[in-house]
Design a protein around this motif. Structure first.
Motif, PDB file in Angstrom:
ATOM      1  N   GLN A 297       0.805  -1.212   0.000  1.00 18.56           N
ATOM      2  CA  GLN A 297       0.000   0.000   0.000  1.00 18.56           C
ATOM      3  C   GLN A 297       0.846   1.274   0.000  1.00 18.56           C
ATOM      4  OE1 GLN A 297      -2.334   0.738   3.486  1.00 18.56           O
ATOM      5  NE2 GLN A 297      -0.676   0.333   4.921  1.00 18.56           N
ATOM      6  N   ILE A 298       0.255   2.348  -0.542  1.00 18.92           N
ATOM      7  CA  ILE A 298       0.780   3.705  -0.355  1.00 18.92           C
ATOM      8  C   ILE A 298       0.278   4.183   1.001  1.00 18.92           C
ATOM      9  CG2 ILE A 298       0.885   6.036  -1.299  1.00 18.92           C
ATOM     10  CD1 ILE A 298       0.065   4.856  -4.005  1.00 18.92           C
ATOM     11  N   ASP A 299       1.173   4.787   1.789  1.00 17.54           N
ATOM     12  CA  ASP A 299       0.800   5.159   3.152  1.00 17.54           C
ATOM     13  C   ASP A 299       1.271   6.587   3.430  1.00 17.54           C
ATOM     14  OD1 ASP A 299      -0.263   4.742   5.703  1.00 17.54           O
ATOM     15  OD2 ASP A 299       1.670   4.073   6.494  1.00 17.54           O
ATOM     16  N   MET A 300       0.461   7.342   4.178  1.00 15.24           N
ATOM     17  CA  MET A 300       0.806   8.697   4.632  1.00 15.24           C
ATOM     18  C   MET A 300       0.981   9.654   3.450  1.00 15.24           C
ATOM     19  SD  MET A 300       3.271   7.925   7.943  1.00 15.24           S
ATOM     20  CE  MET A 300       4.656   7.257   7.022  1.00 15.24           C
ATOM     21  N   PHE A 301       1.324  10.917   3.761  1.00 18.23           N
ATOM     22  CA  PHE A 301       1.674  11.904   2.739  1.00 18.23           C
ATOM     23  C   PHE A 301       2.470  13.020   3.412  1.00 18.23           C
ATOM     24  CE2 PHE A 301      -2.491  13.062   4.374  1.00 18.23           C
ATOM     25  CZ  PHE A 301      -2.464  14.444   4.513  1.00 18.23           C
ATOM     26  N   TYR A 302       3.076  13.885   2.588  1.00 22.80           N
ATOM     27  CA  TYR A 302       4.048  14.863   3.082  1.00 22.80           C
ATOM     28  C   TYR A 302       3.798  16.199   2.385  1.00 22.80           C
ATOM     29  CZ  TYR A 302       6.357  10.462   4.346  1.00 22.80           C
ATOM     30  OH  TYR A 302       6.656   9.210   4.844  1.00 22.80           O
ATOM     31  N   LEU A 303       3.899  17.306   3.155  1.00 24.55           N
ATOM     32  CA  LEU A 303       3.641  18.632   2.620  1.00 24.55           C
ATOM     33  C   LEU A 303       4.836  19.546   2.842  1.00 24.55           C
ATOM     34  CD1 LEU A 303      -0.018  19.315   3.898  1.00 24.55           C
ATOM     35  CD2 LEU A 303       0.707  18.155   1.801  1.00 24.55           C
ATOM     36  N   PHE A 304       5.143  20.339   1.824  1.00 24.33           N
ATOM     37  CA  PHE A 304       6.149  21.382   1.943  1.00 24.33           C
ATOM     38  C   PHE A 304       5.617  22.667   1.304  1.00 24.33           C
ATOM     39  CE2 PHE A 304       9.555  23.909   0.052  1.00 24.33           C
ATOM     40  CZ  PHE A 304      10.308  24.203   1.179  1.00 24.33           C
ATOM     41  N   PRO A 305       5.710  23.778   2.037  1.00 20.07           N
ATOM     42  CA  PRO A 305       6.200  23.904   3.409  1.00 20.07           C
ATOM     43  C   PRO A 305       5.194  23.327   4.407  1.00 20.07           C
ATOM     44  CG  PRO A 305       5.315  25.998   2.663  1.00 20.07           C
ATOM     45  CD  PRO A 305       5.289  25.079   1.469  1.00 20.07           C
ATOM     46  N   ALA A 306       5.653  23.172   5.648  1.00 18.38           N
ATOM     47  CA  ALA A 306       4.759  22.718   6.702  1.00 18.38           C
ATOM     48  C   ALA A 306       3.622  23.721   6.868  1.00 18.38           C
ATOM     49  CB  ALA A 306       5.524  22.556   8.015  1.00 18.38           C
ATOM     50  N   VAL A 307       2.430  23.211   7.168  1.00 11.42           N
ATOM     51  CA  VAL A 307       1.259  24.086   7.262  1.00 11.42           C
ATOM     52  C   VAL A 307       0.677  24.041   8.667  1.00 11.42           C
ATOM     53  CG1 VAL A 307       0.716  23.782   4.816  1.00 11.42           C
ATOM     54  CG2 VAL A 307      -0.356  22.284   6.518  1.00 11.42           C
ATOM     55  N   ALA A 308      -0.100  25.073   8.954  1.00 13.49           N
ATOM     56  CA  ALA A 308      -0.870  25.142  10.198  1.00 13.49           C
ATOM     57  C   ALA A 308      -2.277  25.574   9.835  1.00 13.49           C
ATOM     58  CB  ALA A 308      -0.233  26.138  11.171  1.00 13.49           C
ATOM     59  N   VAL A 309      -3.219  25.332  10.734  1.00 16.54           N
ATOM     60  CA  VAL A 309      -4.570  25.811  10.503  1.00 16.54           C
ATOM     61  C   VAL A 309      -4.710  27.195  11.113  1.00 16.54           C
ATOM     62  CG1 VAL A 309      -5.625  23.541  10.289  1.00 16.54           C
ATOM     63  CG2 VAL A 309      -5.410  24.584  12.540  1.00 16.54           C
ATOM     64  N   LEU A 310      -5.475  28.058  10.439  1.00 21.81           N
ATOM     65  CA  LEU A 310      -5.578  29.454  10.873  1.00 21.81           C
ATOM     66  C   LEU A 310      -6.304  29.596  12.200  1.00 21.81           C
ATOM     67  CD1 LEU A 310      -6.382  31.161   7.442  1.00 21.81           C
ATOM     68  CD2 LEU A 310      -4.176  30.917   8.593  1.00 21.81           C
ATOM     69  N   SER A 311      -7.084  28.595  12.585  1.00 23.41           N
ATOM     70  CA  SER A 311      -7.786  28.664  13.870  1.00 23.41           C
ATOM     71  C   SER A 311      -6.839  28.534  15.052  1.00 23.41           C
ATOM     72  CB  SER A 311      -8.847  27.558  13.939  1.00 23.41           C
ATOM     73  OG  SER A 311      -8.222  26.278  13.978  1.00 23.41           O
ATOM     74  N   GLY A 312      -5.612  28.072  14.791  1.00 24.78           N
ATOM     75  CA  GLY A 312      -4.648  27.864  15.865  1.00 24.78           C
ATOM     76  C   GLY A 312      -4.677  26.478  16.459  1.00 24.78           C
ATOM     77  N   ALA A 313      -5.622  25.635  16.036  1.00 20.16           N
ATOM     78  CA  ALA A 313      -5.694  24.272  16.559  1.00 20.16           C
ATOM     79  C   ALA A 313      -4.498  23.456  16.088  1.00 20.16           C
ATOM     80  CB  ALA A 313      -6.994  23.608  16.110  1.00 20.16           C
ATOM     81  N   MET A 314      -4.076  22.515  16.904  1.00 24.20           N
ATOM     82  CA  MET A 314      -2.960  21.651  16.543  1.00 24.20           C
ATOM     83  C   MET A 314      -3.424  20.580  15.566  1.00 24.20           C
ATOM     84  SD  MET A 314      -0.373  22.872  18.093  1.00 24.20           S
ATOM     85  CE  MET A 314       0.786  21.507  17.884  1.00 24.20           C
ATOM     86  N   ILE A 315      -2.583  20.272  14.589  1.00 25.10           N
ATOM     87  CA  ILE A 315      -2.872  19.184  13.664  1.00 25.10           C
ATOM     88  C   ILE A 315      -2.156  17.944  14.197  1.00 25.10           C
ATOM     89  CG2 ILE A 315      -2.773  18.387  11.281  1.00 25.10           C
ATOM     90  CD1 ILE A 315      -2.380  21.278  10.413  1.00 25.10           C
ATOM     91  N   PRO A 316      -2.883  16.918  14.573  1.00 23.02           N
ATOM     92  CA  PRO A 316      -2.220  15.754  15.198  1.00 23.02           C
ATOM     93  C   PRO A 316      -1.372  14.973  14.206  1.00 23.02           C
ATOM     94  CG  PRO A 316      -4.549  15.309  14.816  1.00 23.02           C
ATOM     95  CD  PRO A 316      -4.345  16.755  14.514  1.00 23.02           C
ATOM     96  N   ALA A 317      -0.332  14.335  14.754  1.00 21.45           N
ATOM     97  CA  ALA A 317       0.528  13.407  14.002  1.00 21.45           C
ATOM     98  C   ALA A 317       1.150  14.062  12.774  1.00 21.45           C
ATOM     99  CB  ALA A 317      -0.261  12.157  13.615  1.00 21.45           C
ATOM    100  N   THR A 318       1.657  15.298  12.955  1.00 20.87           N
ATOM    101  CA  THR A 318       2.342  15.986  11.849  1.00 20.87           C
ATOM    102  C   THR A 318       3.682  16.567  12.315  1.00 20.87           C
ATOM    103  OG1 THR A 318       1.142  18.040  12.346  1.00 20.87           O
ATOM    104  CG2 THR A 318       0.192  16.584  10.662  1.00 20.87           C
ATOM    105  N   GLU A 319       4.214  16.063  13.429  1.00 18.51           N
ATOM    106  CA  GLU A 319       5.425  16.665  13.998  1.00 18.51           C
ATOM    107  C   GLU A 319       6.693  16.269  13.229  1.00 18.51           C
ATOM    108  OE1 GLU A 319       2.165  16.171  16.836  1.00 18.51           O
ATOM    109  OE2 GLU A 319       3.315  14.704  15.671  1.00 18.51           O
ATOM    110  N   TYR A 320       6.705  15.101  12.630  1.00 22.50           N
ATOM    111  CA  TYR A 320       7.930  14.585  12.002  1.00 22.50           C
ATOM    112  C   TYR A 320       8.190  15.303  10.674  1.00 22.50           C
ATOM    113  CZ  TYR A 320      11.328  11.297  10.081  1.00 22.50           C
ATOM    114  OH  TYR A 320      12.454  10.731   9.528  1.00 22.50           O
ATOM    115  N   ARG A 321       9.485  15.475  10.340  1.00 16.73           N
ATOM    116  CA  ARG A 321       9.885  16.101   9.083  1.00 16.73           C
ATOM    117  C   ARG A 321      10.706  15.112   8.263  1.00 16.73           C
ATOM    118  NH1 ARG A 321       6.496  18.705  10.913  1.00 16.73           N
ATOM    119  NH2 ARG A 321       6.402  20.967  11.265  1.00 16.73           N
ATOM    120  N   GLU A 322      10.485  15.120   6.959  1.00 20.62           N
ATOM    121  CA  GLU A 322      11.180  14.231   6.029  1.00 20.62           C
ATOM    122  C   GLU A 322      11.900  15.078   4.985  1.00 20.62           C
ATOM    123  OE1 GLU A 322      12.600  10.780   4.810  1.00 20.62           O
ATOM    124  OE2 GLU A 322      10.799  10.581   6.068  1.00 20.62           O
TER     125      GLU A 322
END
Length: 366
Positions: A297-322
Motif C-alpha cells: 500500500q501507499i501510506d501517509m503523505f508529506y507537505l512542503f512547506p509545513a502548514v498550520a490551521v488558521l484557527s490555531g488548533a494543533m494538527i495531530p501526528a504531523t510533527e515529524y519532518r522528512e
C-alpha cells in the motif's frame, strides 16, 4: 375621481379574466357581488360543474363556487376561469395553490406567485435535493404527493485548484475565478478546464466559463515552464508508475514528478491546492511509492512547506519532518483503518489522493 371609481359608482365593475396560461382579457360586470356562475359566463363558459373559477389573490388562489358571491369593491378583481374535472395541488414558498389541471408551466407558477426575475424556482425532491426548474419546464402535478417548490437566487460552484467558489452569476472570467480563489493570476499558469466526460481543455485568463453548461467541474493550474537552465520536467520522471496512474496524474496534475532519492520513490505534486483555513494556499505534496506497489500500500503523505490551521488548533501526528530534494516536508501520519484496507488491483495513486484530500479537509471543517 378615477375611471374605476366612476364605474363603481354606476354599479359597473371592470374585472380581468385569465385562462390556464394566464392570458388576460378585460370584462365588465354590472353587479357588486357576482357569483361564480356569473364570472364563468363573462369568460364565455356555460355554467356547468366542470367550470372552475378561482380568485387570484395576492398570495394564493381561492375557489369560487357557482353560487358563492365575491365582493368586487374590495378590489380583488382577478379571476382564472377554466374547464376542469378536478384539481391538483402544489406549494411554493409555503403557500398552497390548488390548480384546475394536472400540468402547469413553470412560467405560469412564476406569475401566480409573483416570483421576481432574479430568483429561480426549485422543486424539492426528497432523494435528489433541490432541482432547478427551467423556464420552459412543465410541472406534472398528477404524481403522488404534493409538489413542493421554493424560490431562491441561484448560485453556481466552480472548483479552482481545490478551492470551491460559490458564485451568484452563471458566467465568470477565468482571471476573476483565479482571483476569487486567492491565486495570483499574473504568476504564469497553464490553466485547464475540466469537464466531466470530456478531455481537459486549456483556457486563457480572458476566457469566460459558462457554469450552466453540464459537467463543468474545475479549473486546474500548473506553472508554465521557465527557461532558466533548470532540468525539464521530463527529466524528473525517474521511474514509471502504472499506466492508469500516469494517465490520471497527466490529466489532473500535469506538473507531477517522479523522484528517486536514496533508494526511495516519491511522486511530487508541486502545486497542490489546500482548502480554505490553512496557512498556505498551495504546497508541494509528496507520496512515497513502495517498490512492491501495487501489492504494497501507499501510506501517509508529506507537505512542503509545513502548514498550520488558521484557527490555531494543533494538527495531530504531523510533527515529524522528512527531507526530500533538500526540502523539509511535514509528514502527515494518516493510515487506512479497518474499513478502508488497501485493495491491490483496486486502490492506486488516485484513491490514495482521495484519502489525502479527505484528511486535509477534515482538519478545517467547522
Amino acid at each position: 375621481m378615477d375611471s374605476q371609481q366612476n364605474l363603481h359608482q354606476r354599479g359597473r365593475h371592470e374585472i380581468t379574466l385569465y385562462d390556464l396560461n394566464l392570458t388576460p382579457s378585460v370584462a365588465f360586470i354590472e353587479d357588486d357581488k357576482p357569483t361564480g356562475m356569473q364570472l364563468a359566463e363573462k369568460a364565455g363558459f356555460a355554467p356547468t360543474p366542470q367550470i372552475t373559477v378561482l380568485q387570484w389573490l395576492k398570495h394564493g388562489l381561492e375557489d369560487i363556487r357557482p353560487t358563492e358571491t365575491v365582493n368586487l369593491p374590495d378590489g380583488n378583481s382577478r379571476f382564472i376561469v377554466a374547464e376542469s374535472d378536478g384539481s391538483s395541488r402544489f406549494i411554493i414558498d409555503g403557500v398552497r395553490y390548488d390548480w384546475p389541471a394536472p400540468r402547469i408551466p413553470v412560467s405560469v407558477i412564476r406569475m401566480l406567485a409573483s416570483v421576481p426575475a432574479n430568483k429561480e424556482i426549485f422543486l424539492v425532491d426528497p432523494d435528489r435535493g433541490e432541482l432547478l426548474q427551467a423556464e420552459g419546464t412543465v410541472l406534472d402535478l398528477s404524481l403522488a404527493g404534493v409538489e413542493n417548490l421554493v424560490t431562491k437566487v441561484p448560485t453556481w460552484k466552480l472548483n479552482v485548484q481545490g478551492v470551491v467558489l460559490t458564485l451568484n452569476t452563471p458566467k465568470v472570467k477565468v482571471r476573476q475565478a483565479l482571483e476569487l480563489a486567492g491565486v495570483d493570476a499574473n504568476q504564469g499558469w497553464h490553466i485547464f478546464l475540466i469537464v466531466q466526460g470530456q478531455d481537459k481543455r486549456e483556457v486563457t485568463l480572458d476566457d469566460e466559463i459558462d457554469l450552466t453548461a453540464p459537467g463543468i467541474e474545475k479549473l486546474r493550474l500548473t506553472p508554465k515552464d521557465v527557461s532558466n537552465g533548470e532540468a525539464s520536467a521530463e527529466l524528473l520522471r525517474q521511474f514509471r508508475l502504472l499506466p492508469n496512474d500516469e494517465a490520471y496524474l497527466d490529466s489532473t496534475y500535469p506538473s507531477w514528478q517522479a523522484i528517486l532519492e536514496n533508494g526511495r520513490q516519491w511522486v511530487i505534486l508541486p502545486q497542490y491546492a489546500l482548502p480554505s483555513g490553512y496557512s498556505e494556499h498551495f504546497v508541494s505534496l509528496a507520496i512515497e511509492i513502495p517498490t512492491t506497489y501495487p501489492m504494497q500500500q501507499i501510506d501517509m503523505f508529506y507537505l512542503f512547506p509545513a502548514v498550520a490551521v488558521l484557527s490555531g488548533a494543533m494538527i495531530p501526528a504531523t510533527e515529524y519532518r522528512e527531507a526530500i530534494q533538500g526540502n523539509s516536508y511535514q509528514r502527515w501520519s494518516r493510515h487506512r483503518g479497518g474499513n478502508s484496507q488497501w485493495r491491490p488491483g483496486i486502490d492506486n495513486v488516485m484513491t490514495h489522493l482521495a484519502l489525502v484530500e479527505s484528511a486535509v479537509v477534515k482538519e478545517v471543517q467547522p
